[in-house]
Design a protein around this motif. Structure first.
Motif, PDB file in Angstrom:
ATOM      1  N   ALA A 146     -28.825 -16.379  28.756  1.00 52.84           N
ATOM      2  CA  ALA A 146     -29.342 -15.038  29.031  1.00 52.84           C
ATOM      3  C   ALA A 146     -29.713 -14.882  30.498  1.00 52.84           C
ATOM      4  CB  ALA A 146     -30.548 -14.751  28.135  1.00 52.84           C
ATOM      5  N   ASP A 147     -30.307 -15.926  31.101  1.00 55.57           N
ATOM      6  CA  ASP A 147     -30.637 -15.863  32.528  1.00 55.57           C
ATOM      7  C   ASP A 147     -29.380 -15.739  33.379  1.00 55.57           C
ATOM      8  OD1 ASP A 147     -33.416 -15.900  32.471  1.00 55.57           O
ATOM      9  OD2 ASP A 147     -33.532 -18.083  32.422  1.00 55.57           O
ATOM     10  N   LYS A 148     -28.273 -16.315  32.914  1.00 53.70           N
ATOM     11  CA  LYS A 148     -27.042 -16.307  33.698  1.00 53.70           C
ATOM     12  C   LYS A 148     -26.201 -15.063  33.444  1.00 53.70           C
ATOM     13  CE  LYS A 148     -23.058 -19.194  34.880  1.00 53.70           C
ATOM     14  NZ  LYS A 148     -22.379 -20.506  34.685  1.00 53.70           N
ATOM     15  N   TRP A 149     -26.026 -14.681  32.170  1.00 46.92           N
ATOM     16  CA  TRP A 149     -25.102 -13.596  31.822  1.00 46.92           C
ATOM     17  C   TRP A 149     -25.776 -12.324  31.310  1.00 46.92           C
ATOM     18  CZ3 TRP A 149     -23.157 -18.468  29.402  1.00 46.92           C
ATOM     19  CH2 TRP A 149     -22.215 -19.092  30.224  1.00 46.92           C
ATOM     20  N   GLY A 150     -27.094 -12.347  31.131  1.00 45.50           N
ATOM     21  CA  GLY A 150     -27.770 -11.159  30.641  1.00 45.50           C
ATOM     22  C   GLY A 150     -27.972 -11.205  29.133  1.00 45.50           C
ATOM     23  N   SER A 151     -28.900 -10.384  28.672  1.00 43.23           N
ATOM     24  CA  SER A 151     -29.317 -10.440  27.272  1.00 43.23           C
ATOM     25  C   SER A 151     -28.392  -9.694  26.319  1.00 43.23           C
ATOM     26  CB  SER A 151     -30.731  -9.864  27.146  1.00 43.23           C
ATOM     27  OG  SER A 151     -30.760  -8.523  27.612  1.00 43.23           O
ATOM     28  N   LYS A 152     -27.628  -8.733  26.812  1.00 47.54           N
ATOM     29  CA  LYS A 152     -26.844  -7.853  25.940  1.00 47.54           C
ATOM     30  C   LYS A 152     -25.904  -8.624  25.021  1.00 47.54           C
ATOM     31  CE  LYS A 152     -23.706  -3.868  26.228  1.00 47.54           C
ATOM     32  NZ  LYS A 152     -23.108  -2.879  27.145  1.00 47.54           N
ATOM     33  N   ARG A 153     -25.044  -9.456  25.585  1.00 50.29           N
ATOM     34  CA  ARG A 153     -24.082 -10.195  24.780  1.00 50.29           C
ATOM     35  C   ARG A 153     -24.767 -11.237  23.901  1.00 50.29           C
ATOM     36  NH1 ARG A 153     -19.651 -11.553  29.550  1.00 50.29           N
ATOM     37  NH2 ARG A 153     -19.005  -9.388  29.980  1.00 50.29           N
ATOM     38  N   ILE A 154     -25.806 -11.857  24.431  1.00 49.16           N
ATOM     39  CA  ILE A 154     -26.499 -12.913  23.697  1.00 49.16           C
ATOM     40  C   ILE A 154     -27.143 -12.349  22.431  1.00 49.16           C
ATOM     41  CG2 ILE A 154     -28.321 -14.640  23.830  1.00 49.16           C
ATOM     42  CD1 ILE A 154     -25.845 -15.176  25.599  1.00 49.16           C
ATOM     43  N   ILE A 155     -27.802 -11.209  22.551  1.00 45.46           N
ATOM     44  CA  ILE A 155     -28.469 -10.605  21.395  1.00 45.46           C
ATOM     45  C   ILE A 155     -27.449 -10.170  20.350  1.00 45.46           C
ATOM     46  CG2 ILE A 155     -29.864  -8.649  20.620  1.00 45.46           C
ATOM     47  CD1 ILE A 155     -31.298  -8.817  23.356  1.00 45.46           C
ATOM     48  N   GLY A 156     -26.349  -9.537  20.775  1.00 42.86           N
ATOM     49  CA  GLY A 156     -25.327  -9.089  19.830  1.00 42.86           C
ATOM     50  C   GLY A 156     -24.723 -10.245  19.043  1.00 42.86           C
TER      51      GLY A 156
ATOM     52  N   GLY B 210     -26.082 -13.197  18.573  1.00 41.43           N
ATOM     53  CA  GLY B 210     -27.121 -13.786  17.730  1.00 41.43           C
ATOM     54  C   GLY B 210     -27.366 -12.980  16.471  1.00 41.43           C
ATOM     55  N   ALA B 211     -27.349 -11.655  16.577  1.00 41.58           N
ATOM     56  CA  ALA B 211     -27.557 -10.812  15.404  1.00 41.58           C
ATOM     57  C   ALA B 211     -26.439 -11.006  14.383  1.00 41.58           C
ATOM     58  CB  ALA B 211     -27.646  -9.345  15.824  1.00 41.58           C
ATOM     59  N   PHE B 212     -25.203 -11.210  14.858  1.00 39.87           N
ATOM     60  CA  PHE B 212     -24.074 -11.463  13.948  1.00 39.87           C
ATOM     61  C   PHE B 212     -24.264 -12.797  13.215  1.00 39.87           C
ATOM     62  CE2 PHE B 212     -19.846 -13.240  13.080  1.00 39.87           C
ATOM     63  CZ  PHE B 212     -19.328 -12.234  12.259  1.00 39.87           C
TER      64      PHE B 212
ATOM     65  N   GLY C 268     -29.335 -17.387  15.158  1.00 37.11           N
ATOM     66  CA  GLY C 268     -29.555 -15.953  15.296  1.00 37.11           C
ATOM     67  C   GLY C 268     -30.939 -15.630  15.824  1.00 37.11           C
ATOM     68  N   LEU C 269     -31.947 -16.329  15.319  1.00 36.74           N
ATOM     69  CA  LEU C 269     -33.313 -16.095  15.777  1.00 36.74           C
ATOM     70  C   LEU C 269     -33.485 -16.455  17.244  1.00 36.74           C
ATOM     71  CD1 LEU C 269     -35.282 -17.383  12.675  1.00 36.74           C
ATOM     72  CD2 LEU C 269     -35.465 -15.090  13.656  1.00 36.74           C
ATOM     73  N   SER C 270     -32.827 -17.524  17.694  1.00 35.20           N
ATOM     74  CA  SER C 270     -32.979 -17.936  19.084  1.00 35.20           C
ATOM     75  C   SER C 270     -32.467 -16.879  20.057  1.00 35.20           C
ATOM     76  CB  SER C 270     -32.243 -19.255  19.328  1.00 35.20           C
ATOM     77  OG  SER C 270     -30.839 -19.084  19.282  1.00 35.20           O
ATOM     78  N   ALA C 271     -31.554 -16.027  19.595  1.00 39.96           N
ATOM     79  CA  ALA C 271     -30.965 -15.005  20.474  1.00 39.96           C
ATOM     80  C   ALA C 271     -31.573 -13.624  20.279  1.00 39.96           C
ATOM     81  CB  ALA C 271     -29.459 -14.932  20.241  1.00 39.96           C
ATOM     82  N   THR C 272     -32.414 -13.441  19.273  1.00 41.96           N
ATOM     83  CA  THR C 272     -32.926 -12.089  18.976  1.00 41.96           C
ATOM     84  C   THR C 272     -34.449 -12.029  18.933  1.00 41.96           C
ATOM     85  OG1 THR C 272     -32.779 -12.505  16.577  1.00 41.96           O
ATOM     86  CG2 THR C 272     -30.863 -11.500  17.638  1.00 41.96           C
ATOM     87  N   SER C 273     -35.134 -13.084  19.366  1.00 32.03           N
ATOM     88  CA  SER C 273     -36.590 -13.085  19.258  1.00 32.03           C
ATOM     89  C   SER C 273     -37.245 -13.140  20.632  1.00 32.03           C
ATOM     90  CB  SER C 273     -37.063 -14.230  18.360  1.00 32.03           C
ATOM     91  OG  SER C 273     -36.642 -15.466  18.875  1.00 32.03           O
ATOM     92  N   TYR C 274     -38.472 -13.612  20.672  1.00 33.71           N
ATOM     93  CA  TYR C 274     -39.334 -13.407  21.826  1.00 33.71           C
ATOM     94  C   TYR C 274     -38.787 -13.909  23.159  1.00 33.71           C
ATOM     95  CZ  TYR C 274     -43.009 -12.229  18.503  1.00 33.71           C
ATOM     96  OH  TYR C 274     -43.741 -11.625  17.528  1.00 33.71           O
ATOM     97  N   VAL C 275     -38.207 -15.101  23.181  1.00 29.71           N
ATOM     98  CA  VAL C 275     -37.827 -15.681  24.465  1.00 29.71           C
ATOM     99  C   VAL C 275     -36.849 -14.787  25.214  1.00 29.71           C
ATOM    100  CG1 VAL C 275     -36.680 -17.630  25.577  1.00 29.71           C
ATOM    101  CG2 VAL C 275     -38.312 -18.033  23.721  1.00 29.71           C
ATOM    102  N   ILE C 276     -35.798 -14.352  24.547  1.00 28.54           N
ATOM    103  CA  ILE C 276     -34.782 -13.528  25.202  1.00 28.54           C
ATOM    104  C   ILE C 276     -35.338 -12.149  25.530  1.00 28.54           C
ATOM    105  CG2 ILE C 276     -32.461 -12.577  25.025  1.00 28.54           C
ATOM    106  CD1 ILE C 276     -32.678 -15.666  25.132  1.00 28.54           C
ATOM    107  N   ILE C 277     -36.057 -11.553  24.607  1.00 29.57           N
ATOM    108  CA  ILE C 277     -36.596 -10.207  24.839  1.00 29.57           C
ATOM    109  C   ILE C 277     -37.643 -10.229  25.955  1.00 29.57           C
ATOM    110  CG2 ILE C 277     -37.793  -8.249  23.804  1.00 29.57           C
ATOM    111  CD1 ILE C 277     -34.939  -8.734  22.755  1.00 29.57           C
TER     112      ILE C 277
ATOM    113  N   ALA D 142     -27.293  -5.161  11.553  1.00 28.39           N
ATOM    114  CA  ALA D 142     -26.446  -4.267  12.345  1.00 28.39           C
ATOM    115  C   ALA D 142     -27.277  -3.417  13.304  1.00 28.39           C
ATOM    116  CB  ALA D 142     -25.623  -3.372  11.422  1.00 28.39           C
ATOM    117  N   VAL D 143     -28.536  -3.159  12.937  1.00 28.24           N
ATOM    118  CA  VAL D 143     -29.418  -2.392  13.820  1.00 28.24           C
ATOM    119  C   VAL D 143     -29.633  -3.141  15.133  1.00 28.24           C
ATOM    120  CG1 VAL D 143     -31.760  -1.483  14.089  1.00 28.24           C
ATOM    121  CG2 VAL D 143     -30.561  -1.233  11.898  1.00 28.24           C
TER     122      VAL D 143
END
Length: 400
Positions: free
Chosen positions: A67-77, A79-81, A110-119, A175-176
């Protein structure tokens, strides 16, 4: 800065946390139906949840670096999948061992990409330092609102469509998170404007600097205790209350109170972290946990005391998150917060693993949760002491 003036990215992150952590905190009420379905003891489900939390932590530093290198957008998507697939596979499997992969590994990823650290890493790059703890507290409170909103819904789905249907409903809800992530701007763009005042350094240098700092390791130790507390209580409180002959609705209500009181608690502790020394505020939080847990264990367990405990422990439930992440940001800056806080969060998840697993292991061995409850009291008091000697002075002064 008023909370209503926070950037849109903060509110998108809040929406993602409501879903991600709301689902996660409901897993405790699935213990008994899943254990009965597969004809296993409580240790089996406890270990699956413990594995989920351990892998959540193992994945977290690497996901944070991405996320620090490429941004949170792709990482969160992505992870949610993975989160959705883990929930769906859990609902359709006929083999208990599959839960270690689905509910453990996939949901952990999934949690590692959609929870507190990344956000929070994304939020740190768009919110001024003097308002960071408040913003972190508001964002942390979102996860608690999800807990308050999801657990009664999960309980209703369990009653009407069974645990498989409930997990499939949660899988569709992921999906949200994917939709919200699509509107989040890259952290790289935010970093250039928000972090121009910080001296530039490489990730390797930032890691070396943190590893040499004694306070960084004390922060790790304190967050280990938090993880132990949170996952032991979230996973085993429903079963503990059932053992006391309380109805299942009392457990759902107690956990819902944890969620709703943490909405206020997380924001309150975040505000206190902006106004006073974060390490002193953290010590006060753990002293409050010590008192609340000790009172719950020593008093008779009734529906009323369970509800009071839910509200009281909820007020100091995740107040550690804005304070811990705020301490890391204060000492080391925001540039590599997702990585440095991700490593701290790994230690938190080691505590979560032990709290979830040891609760089931000790119960199956002793036939009682009493030993583990008293252990949580001792750890809470120790954590209160650990934070006092932390040197929280920033390591470098921002340059003009």
């Amino acid at each position: 800065m008023s909370i209503f003036r926070f950037p849109a990215l903060v509110w998108l992150g809040i929406g993602i946390l409501i879903v991600s952590l709301g689902i996660r905190q409901s897993f405790g009420i699935f213990m008994m139906p899943i254990s009965e379905h597969f004809q296993t003891g409580r240790e089996f489900f406890s270990f699956a949840i413990a594995l989920q939390n351990l892998l959540f932590g193992v994945f977290q530093p690497f996901v944070g670096m991405a996320a620090d290198k490429w941004g949170s957008k792709r990482i969160i998507g992505a992870g949610a999948f993975a989160y959705a697939m883990g929930l769906y596979l859990t609902s359709i499997t006929t083999e208990a061992s599959v839960l270690y992969f689905s509910l453990g590994a996939l949901v952990g990823l999934g949690l590692s990409a959609t929870s507190y650290v990344i956000i929070l890493g994304a939020v740190a790059k768009v919110v001024p330092a003097e308002h960071a703890a408040k913003a972190f507290g508001l964002t942390t409170a979102a996860g608690s609102f999800g807990m308050f909103a999801m657990i009664p819904g999960a309980h209703a789905m369990l009653s009407n469509i069974g645990w498989q249907g409930a997990l499939q409903g949660f899988a569709m809800l992921c999906a949200v998170m994917i939709a919200f992530s699509m509107f989040m701007k890259s952290n790289r763009a935010s970093a250039s404007s928000a972090q121009v005042a910080e001296p530039e350094m490489t990730l390797k240098q930032a890691l070396a600097e943190a590893f040499r700092h004694k306070g960084y390791w004390l922060i790790h130790a304190g967050f280990f205790v938090c993880g132990f507390h949170v996952m032991f209580i979230a996973t085993h409180l429903p079963s503990y209350l059932a053992d006391k002959n309380l109805p299942a609705s009392s457990a759902a209500l107690a956990l819902a109170y944890v969620g709703i009181f943490n909405i206020f608690g997380s924001y309150f502790w975040g505000l206190m972290g902006d106004k006073f020394s974060k390490r002193h505020v953290m010590s006060m939080l753990y002293l409050m946990r010590t008192t609340v847990i000790a009172g719950f264990v020593t008093l008779p367990v009734t529906e009323h005391t369970a509800a009071i405990f839910g509200g009281a422990i909820g007020f100091c439930w995740l107040g550690t998150v804005p304070l811990t992440s705020g301490l890391v940001r204060q000492i080391f800056g925001a540039r590599y917060l997702s990585t440095l806080y991700g490593l701290v969060f790994f230690t938190h998840q080691v505590g979560s693993f032990l709290g979830a697993w040891a609760g089931g292991r000790i119960y199956d061995y002793y036939g009682s949760y009493d030993p583990i409850w008293w252990s949580t009291i001792a750890l809470a008091f120790l954590a209160a002491l650990i934070h006092l000697p932390i040197n929280d002075k920033p390591l470098r002064t921002a340059m003009a």
